[in-house]
Scaffold this motif. Structure first.
Motif, PDB file in Angstrom:
ATOM      1  N   ALA A   1      32.302 -12.947  25.099  1.00 47.09           N
ATOM      2  CA  ALA A   1      32.540 -11.545  25.437  1.00 47.09           C
ATOM      3  C   ALA A   1      33.017 -11.462  26.873  1.00 47.09           C
ATOM      4  CB  ALA A   1      31.273 -10.712  25.242  1.00 47.09           C
ATOM      5  N   GLU A   2      33.870 -10.493  27.150  1.00 44.65           N
ATOM      6  CA  GLU A   2      34.373 -10.292  28.511  1.00 44.65           C
ATOM      7  C   GLU A   2      33.302  -9.601  29.352  1.00 44.65           C
ATOM      8  OE1 GLU A   2      37.947  -8.074  28.200  1.00 44.65           O
ATOM      9  OE2 GLU A   2      39.115  -9.725  27.335  1.00 44.65           O
ATOM     10  N   LEU A   3      33.024 -10.188  30.520  1.00 48.70           N
ATOM     11  CA  LEU A   3      32.002  -9.650  31.419  1.00 48.70           C
ATOM     12  C   LEU A   3      32.685  -9.114  32.671  1.00 48.70           C
ATOM     13  CD1 LEU A   3      29.233 -12.394  31.088  1.00 48.70           C
ATOM     14  CD2 LEU A   3      29.523 -10.292  29.775  1.00 48.70           C
ATOM     15  N   GLN A   4      32.381  -7.886  33.008  1.00 47.01           N
ATOM     16  CA  GLN A   4      33.061  -7.217  34.126  1.00 47.01           C
ATOM     17  C   GLN A   4      32.731  -7.869  35.451  1.00 47.01           C
ATOM     18  OE1 GLN A   4      32.552  -3.003  34.040  1.00 47.01           O
ATOM     19  NE2 GLN A   4      33.713  -2.628  35.904  1.00 47.01           N
ATOM     20  N   TYR A   5      31.488  -8.361  35.641  1.00 51.44           N
ATOM     21  CA  TYR A   5      31.130  -8.957  36.923  1.00 51.44           C
ATOM     22  C   TYR A   5      31.864 -10.269  37.172  1.00 51.44           C
ATOM     23  CZ  TYR A   5      27.949 -12.464  34.804  1.00 51.44           C
ATOM     24  OH  TYR A   5      27.417 -13.519  34.097  1.00 51.44           O
ATOM     25  N   ASP A   6      32.418 -10.881  36.110  1.00 58.55           N
ATOM     26  CA  ASP A   6      33.158 -12.136  36.245  1.00 58.55           C
ATOM     27  C   ASP A   6      34.653 -11.910  36.075  1.00 58.55           C
ATOM     28  OD1 ASP A   6      33.322 -14.873  36.737  1.00 58.55           O
ATOM     29  OD2 ASP A   6      33.300 -15.371  34.605  1.00 58.55           O
ATOM     30  N   GLY A   7      35.115 -10.741  36.501  1.00 59.09           N
ATOM     31  CA  GLY A   7      36.541 -10.461  36.413  1.00 59.09           C
ATOM     32  C   GLY A   7      37.051 -10.301  35.001  1.00 59.09           C
ATOM     33  N   ASN A   8      36.200  -9.839  34.071  1.00 65.62           N
ATOM     34  CA  ASN A   8      36.561  -9.624  32.660  1.00 65.62           C
ATOM     35  C   ASN A   8      37.021 -10.898  31.968  1.00 65.62           C
ATOM     36  OD1 ASN A   8      36.014  -6.796  32.563  1.00 65.62           O
ATOM     37  ND2 ASN A   8      37.944  -6.387  33.616  1.00 65.62           N
ATOM     38  N   ARG A   9      36.521 -12.029  32.448  1.00 63.17           N
ATOM     39  CA  ARG A   9      36.806 -13.288  31.769  1.00 63.17           C
ATOM     40  C   ARG A   9      35.808 -13.493  30.633  1.00 63.17           C
ATOM     41  NH1 ARG A   9      38.075 -15.050  37.143  1.00 63.17           N
ATOM     42  NH2 ARG A   9      35.879 -15.513  37.506  1.00 63.17           N
ATOM     43  N   PRO A  10      36.217 -14.145  29.523  1.00 65.98           N
ATOM     44  CA  PRO A  10      35.294 -14.400  28.403  1.00 65.98           C
ATOM     45  C   PRO A  10      34.176 -15.351  28.838  1.00 65.98           C
ATOM     46  CG  PRO A  10      37.583 -14.633  27.699  1.00 65.98           C
ATOM     47  CD  PRO A  10      37.599 -14.541  29.192  1.00 65.98           C
ATOM     48  N   ASN A  11      32.948 -15.018  28.470  1.00 70.69           N
ATOM     49  CA  ASN A  11      31.782 -15.837  28.789  1.00 70.69           C
ATOM     50  C   ASN A  11      30.914 -16.001  27.552  1.00 70.69           C
ATOM     51  OD1 ASN A  11      31.113 -16.325  32.004  1.00 70.69           O
ATOM     52  ND2 ASN A  11      32.513 -14.626  31.665  1.00 70.69           N
ATOM     53  N   ARG A  12      30.096 -17.056  27.576  1.00 67.56           N
ATOM     54  CA  ARG A  12      29.180 -17.315  26.471  1.00 67.56           C
ATOM     55  C   ARG A  12      28.043 -16.295  26.505  1.00 67.56           C
ATOM     56  NH1 ARG A  12      27.523 -23.281  24.822  1.00 67.56           N
ATOM     57  NH2 ARG A  12      26.577 -22.843  22.785  1.00 67.56           N
ATOM     58  N   VAL A  13      27.808 -15.620  25.400  1.00 64.96           N
ATOM     59  CA  VAL A  13      26.752 -14.628  25.307  1.00 64.96           C
ATOM     60  C   VAL A  13      25.991 -14.811  24.003  1.00 64.96           C
ATOM     61  CG1 VAL A  13      27.983 -12.937  26.726  1.00 64.96           C
ATOM     62  CG2 VAL A  13      28.299 -12.914  24.248  1.00 64.96           C
ATOM     63  N   CYS A  14      24.804 -14.203  23.953  1.00 67.47           N
ATOM     64  CA  CYS A  14      24.011 -14.266  22.724  1.00 67.47           C
ATOM     65  C   CYS A  14      24.512 -13.204  21.737  1.00 67.47           C
ATOM     66  CB  CYS A  14      22.536 -14.061  23.037  1.00 67.47           C
ATOM     67  SG  CYS A  14      22.130 -12.424  23.687  1.00 67.47           S
ATOM     68  N   GLN A  15      23.959 -13.262  20.540  1.00 66.87           N
ATOM     69  CA  GLN A  15      24.424 -12.371  19.476  1.00 66.87           C
ATOM     70  C   GLN A  15      24.194 -10.901  19.811  1.00 66.87           C
ATOM     71  OE1 GLN A  15      23.288 -13.302  15.346  1.00 66.87           O
ATOM     72  NE2 GLN A  15      22.535 -11.217  15.200  1.00 66.87           N
ATOM     73  N   GLU A  16      23.001 -10.560  20.325  1.00 65.07           N
ATOM     74  CA  GLU A  16      22.698  -9.171  20.626  1.00 65.07           C
ATOM     75  C   GLU A  16      23.621  -8.617  21.705  1.00 65.07           C
ATOM     76  OE1 GLU A  16      20.656 -11.454  19.961  1.00 65.07           O
ATOM     77  OE2 GLU A  16      19.197 -10.712  18.504  1.00 65.07           O
ATOM     78  N   CYS A  17      23.878  -9.403  22.759  1.00 64.08           N
ATOM     79  CA  CYS A  17      24.772  -8.954  23.828  1.00 64.08           C
ATOM     80  C   CYS A  17      26.210  -8.843  23.322  1.00 64.08           C
ATOM     81  CB  CYS A  17      24.697  -9.905  25.017  1.00 64.08           C
ATOM     82  SG  CYS A  17      23.093  -9.897  25.866  1.00 64.08           S
ATOM     83  N   PHE A  18      26.597  -9.736  22.422  1.00 61.73           N
ATOM     84  CA  PHE A  18      27.946  -9.678  21.859  1.00 61.73           C
ATOM     85  C   PHE A  18      28.163  -8.370  21.114  1.00 61.73           C
ATOM     86  CE2 PHE A  18      30.673 -10.357  18.130  1.00 61.73           C
ATOM     87  CZ  PHE A  18      31.857 -10.729  18.747  1.00 61.73           C
ATOM     88  N   ILE A  19      27.170  -7.970  20.308  1.00 61.79           N
ATOM     89  CA  ILE A  19      27.282  -6.727  19.544  1.00 61.79           C
ATOM     90  C   ILE A  19      27.366  -5.531  20.486  1.00 61.79           C
ATOM     91  CG2 ILE A  19      26.087  -5.223  17.900  1.00 61.79           C
ATOM     92  CD1 ILE A  19      24.902  -7.761  16.653  1.00 61.79           C
ATOM     93  N   PHE A  20      26.536  -5.542  21.534  1.00 61.40           N
ATOM     94  CA  PHE A  20      26.514  -4.402  22.462  1.00 61.40           C
ATOM     95  C   PHE A  20      27.807  -4.301  23.264  1.00 61.40           C
ATOM     96  CE2 PHE A  20      25.709  -2.574  26.630  1.00 61.40           C
ATOM     97  CZ  PHE A  20      25.100  -1.368  26.304  1.00 61.40           C
ATOM     98  N   LEU A  21      28.313  -5.450  23.733  1.00 66.23           N
ATOM     99  CA  LEU A  21      29.464  -5.432  24.627  1.00 66.23           C
ATOM    100  C   LEU A  21      30.779  -5.207  23.891  1.00 66.23           C
ATOM    101  CD1 LEU A  21      28.462  -8.402  26.974  1.00 66.23           C
ATOM    102  CD2 LEU A  21      28.505  -5.981  27.586  1.00 66.23           C
ATOM    103  N   THR A  22      30.883  -5.693  22.669  1.00 66.77           N
ATOM    104  CA  THR A  22      32.154  -5.608  21.943  1.00 66.77           C
ATOM    105  C   THR A  22      32.163  -4.514  20.889  1.00 66.77           C
ATOM    106  OG1 THR A  22      31.472  -7.252  20.288  1.00 66.77           O
ATOM    107  CG2 THR A  22      32.509  -8.068  22.327  1.00 66.77           C
ATOM    108  N   GLY A  23      30.995  -4.107  20.431  1.00 64.63           N
ATOM    109  CA  GLY A  23      30.941  -3.111  19.357  1.00 64.63           C
ATOM    110  C   GLY A  23      31.206  -3.685  17.990  1.00 64.63           C
ATOM    111  N   ARG A  24      31.386  -5.005  17.902  1.00 62.85           N
ATOM    112  CA  ARG A  24      31.630  -5.655  16.615  1.00 62.85           C
ATOM    113  C   ARG A  24      30.329  -6.190  16.042  1.00 62.85           C
ATOM    114  NH1 ARG A  24      36.307  -9.805  18.046  1.00 62.85           N
ATOM    115  NH2 ARG A  24      35.246  -9.763  20.062  1.00 62.85           N
ATOM    116  N   THR A  25      30.256  -6.308  14.744  1.00 61.47           N
ATOM    117  CA  THR A  25      29.064  -6.805  14.053  1.00 61.47           C
ATOM    118  C   THR A  25      29.169  -8.302  13.890  1.00 61.47           C
ATOM    119  OG1 THR A  25      28.899  -4.730  12.852  1.00 61.47           O
ATOM    120  CG2 THR A  25      27.619  -6.577  12.006  1.00 61.47           C
TER     121      THR A  25
END
Length: 704
Positions: A541-565
């Protein structure tokens, strides 16, 4: 009223005459004198020459060989004292003279002014003129270098020689008819602000003299030749250049003494007090120039220590604190030495270089103070630890002592508060300028925040509130690390999280499967900081604090940040009796701490995290680590008996006994043992509500 108008007109005429004289006569006078023989000083009475003791000559000569620096310059604000340079008697006054004290001081001012003009003549008409004459040949040193060395010394010399000194001489000649000098000083004091430019340039001038003395032997020889002349009194050029820096504080000291000695009904008291106030403001202006020079000099020193790689020499930057620090690793649970440079708008996180060639440190991270938070951590394994959370990174840092930790926290908090205050001022100004013309907007913004427009711009983020440690945070404190403070939903992905240390968990904090070294290794979610397995962190998922670069995230954070299931959603999975997070339960517990549970022969045992929850007070939950999300064992306490055991080999032992079932525990302290025995006895008796006096107690204090 007429007198005031006449006074204003005379000042206007004086300003016009002075500016006209500076423009028209400087070049002509220098060209004329440059063609003549080496300059001679103006003729003054012998008693008016600047005398120095042998000790002063030797001391100044030694300082000249060592060279002067901004540290020497800054110390002048504190080293000038009356007994260092004041004369006990005025010129022509015998001991026991009946002259009024204020006249003696006025004559002393005149005498020192004559000697001072003598020194300015030496600087401008001898050193500057002869160096400039040689520079025009192009064989010794560039003309611009000579101009930078002497700055505005010509204007200072002409002001004192043609205006200030003649006015003083005229007034002292008419002293019997008009015994006052306050009006003269009051009229000419505003021109003394020109010293600010000279003082600010002084350190650079000394460096240029040193550098070009090494580069150009003819330059060094010419200066040495002038210094040998009798008029130089065996002093170096640098020491003569120091005289204007010292002059304003001396004016202030003399004028203070003059006002103090004036009779209460003296006609000069009002003008003298006003003149003293004006001289004080000029001295303040000069000191501000010295302070600004010191600040820029400090920035330049830091710039050099960083190997000239990170450009921090900017008028908007101010160094607040620097020093070594220990960084706690979330992976290896160890510390490594780092070095911090805290500025008013950023933090430089550096690593000392092993081979210090050209630089002492290498910058690893640059964090913006805007949006930064700082708080103390309660950690018995790493004492004196504090957390610095920024948009770009979150750091767990360890100081060498409690005093040092508090000093760092205070420095960080001061920088944060100043940044927030300036941001609020800026926002208020912008909000109030909606109906103002664009030109006036720029003017008002610069007046409110002169450096705002030069500060590096960072992405606009929602800035959360400041971290503040309260009782709720301490209640979940662990034996080795305070509970990780994870970002709230509105902060997720906007700021770097605090990572949970690897040794604080034994299982994935999402799927609750135990870790192992081969098939289920530890990974960190870059959004929430949890320790998770590879399967639960197989998302980007893209993280704003890292310049919107893709970073490794857990499943729950992925759902929250991307809106995808995600492919697998465990949100509806029912939690078993042991699936209560240790950190969550500890924050709402009757008692929690680390204990050791011995095996049946009482020789070995397992250390874990023990909790009696408030919502399940009759059960003891045992976790492998303070941050585990699932307990591995639970013991129903109802019906058990609690037995005290004698202390054995410095171990604090107690037991839970029911029929043939016996559990033996080891506490770290006798006090902790008594608290556990009391809590277990109440649970075993079926008492579910804590005593009134225990309600305010922190159940995890012993863990700290």
């Amino acid at each position: 009223m007429e007198g005031k108008v006449d006074n204003q007109q005379s000042v206007v005429k004086l300003v016009a005459a002075f500016e006209e004289h500076c423009r028209n006569n400087t070049s002509a006078q220098r060209d004329k004198q440059a063609a003549s023989q080496p300059q001679q000083l103006p003729t003054f009475p012998a008693s008016q020459s600047c005398s120095l003791t042998t000790e002063e000559n030797e001391e100044k000569d030694q300082q000249g060989r060592r060279g002067l620096s901004f540290k020497c310059l800054s110390s002048l604000r504190y080293k000038i004292r009356e007994d260092d340079w004041r004369r006990p008697q005025g010129p022509g006054l015998e001991p026991g003279s009946q002259e009024p004290e204020e006249k003696k001081i006025a004559l002393e001012l005149l005498e020192t002014e004559q000697a001072y003009v003598n020194r300015l003549h030496l600087l401008d008409q001898v050193f500057y003129t002869e160096l400039m004459k040689e520079a025009k040949t192009g064989k010794m040193v560039p003309e611009e270098v000579v101009k930078m060395i002497f700055s505005n010394i010509s204007s200072i010399y002409q002001f004192h020689a043609e205006f200030f000194l003649p006015e003083l001489q005229k007034r002292m000649e008419d002293w019997n008819c008009n015994p006052r000098i306050g009006d003269v000083i009051q009229k000419l004091a505003p021109f003394l602000k020109m010293y600010g430019e000279y003082v600010k340039n002084f350190d650079k001038a000394v460096e240029l003299i040193t550098a070009w003395s090494e580069k150009s032997p003819p330059f060094q020889e010419l200066i040495a030749d002038i210094q040998k002349r009798k008029v130089c009194a065996n002093l170096t050029l640098q020491h003569h250049m120091l005289e204007p820096v010292q002059r304003i504080p001396r004016y202030e000291l003399l004028l203070k003494d003059y006002v103090r000695k004036l009779p209460p009904q003296s006609p000069d008291r009002g003008d003298a007090e006003k003149a003293l106030e004006m001289i004080f403001m000029v001295a303040k202006h000069s000191n501000a120039a010295i302070a600004e020079m010191e600040r820029l000099q400090n920035l330049w020193v830091v710039y050099q220590r960083l190997g000239l790689e990170d450009d921090i020499v900017d008028p908007s930057n101010e160094l607040i604190k620097e020093g070594p620090i220990q960084k706690i690793s979330t992976r290896s649970n160890s510390t490594s030495e780092k070095y911090l440079f805290l500025f008013n708008n950023m933090l430089l996180y550096c690593v000392p270089k092993v081979i210090q060639v050209g630089a002492e440190f290498q910058v690893h991270l640059r964090m913006d103070v805007e949006g930064m938070k700082v708080r103390e951590l309660k950690d018995t394994e790493f004492p004196h630890t504090f957390l610095v959370s920024g948009k770009q990174r979150t750091l767990e840092l360890q100081a060498r002592s409690g005093e040092e930790m508090n000093a760092w926290i205070k420095a960080f908090q001061d920088a944060i508060d100043r940044r927030e205050k300036r941001s609020e001022t800026f926002k208020t100004a912008v909000h109030g300028l909606e109906t103002v013309t664009p030109a006036l907007q720029v003017t008002l913004l610069l007046s409110l925040c002169p450096t705002c427009l030069s500060v590096p711009q960072f992405p606009k983020l929602n800035r959360p509130g400041r971290m503040r440690r309260g009782r709720g945070e301490d209640r979940g404190a662990g034996t080795t690390q305070t509970m990780a403070s994870h970002p709230q939903t509105e902060e997720l992905g906007r700021r770097a999280p605090q990572w949970v240390r690897d040794n604080m968990v034994t299982m994935c904090m999402r799927c609750k499967e135990p870790f192992n070294a081969i098939t289920r290794r530890r990974h960190h979610c870059r959004a929430c900081g949890y320790v998770v397995c590879a399967r639960c962190s197989d998302y980007k998922a893209e993280l704003q604090y890292d310049g919107n670069r893709p970073n490794r995230v857990c499943q729950e954070c992925f759902i929250f940040l991307t809106g995808r299931t995600a492919l697998e959603d465990r949100e509806g999975k029912h939690k078993g009796i042991l699936e209560k997070g240790a950190a969550e339960v500890s924050s709402r517990s009757l008692l929690c701490s680390s204990l050791q549970l011995l095996d049946k022969n009482s020789k070995g045992g397992t250390r874990g995290w023990f909790v009696i929850p408030q919502d399940d007070p009759l059960v003891l939950y045992i976790y492998a680590a303070p941050q585990d999300v699932r307990a591995h064992t639970s013991i129903p306490l109802l019906g058990y008996q609690v037995r005290d055991m004698p202390q054995s080999e410095s171990r604090h032992l107690f037991q839970l006994v029911q029929s043939r079932q016996v559990f033996t525990f080891v506490a770290d302290t006798e006090e902790l043992k008594q608290r556990w025995m009391k809590a277990m006895a109440r649970s075993a008796a079926g008492i579910t509500h804590p005593e009134e006096e225990e309600e305010d107690a922190d159940p995890c204090d012993e863990a700290e």
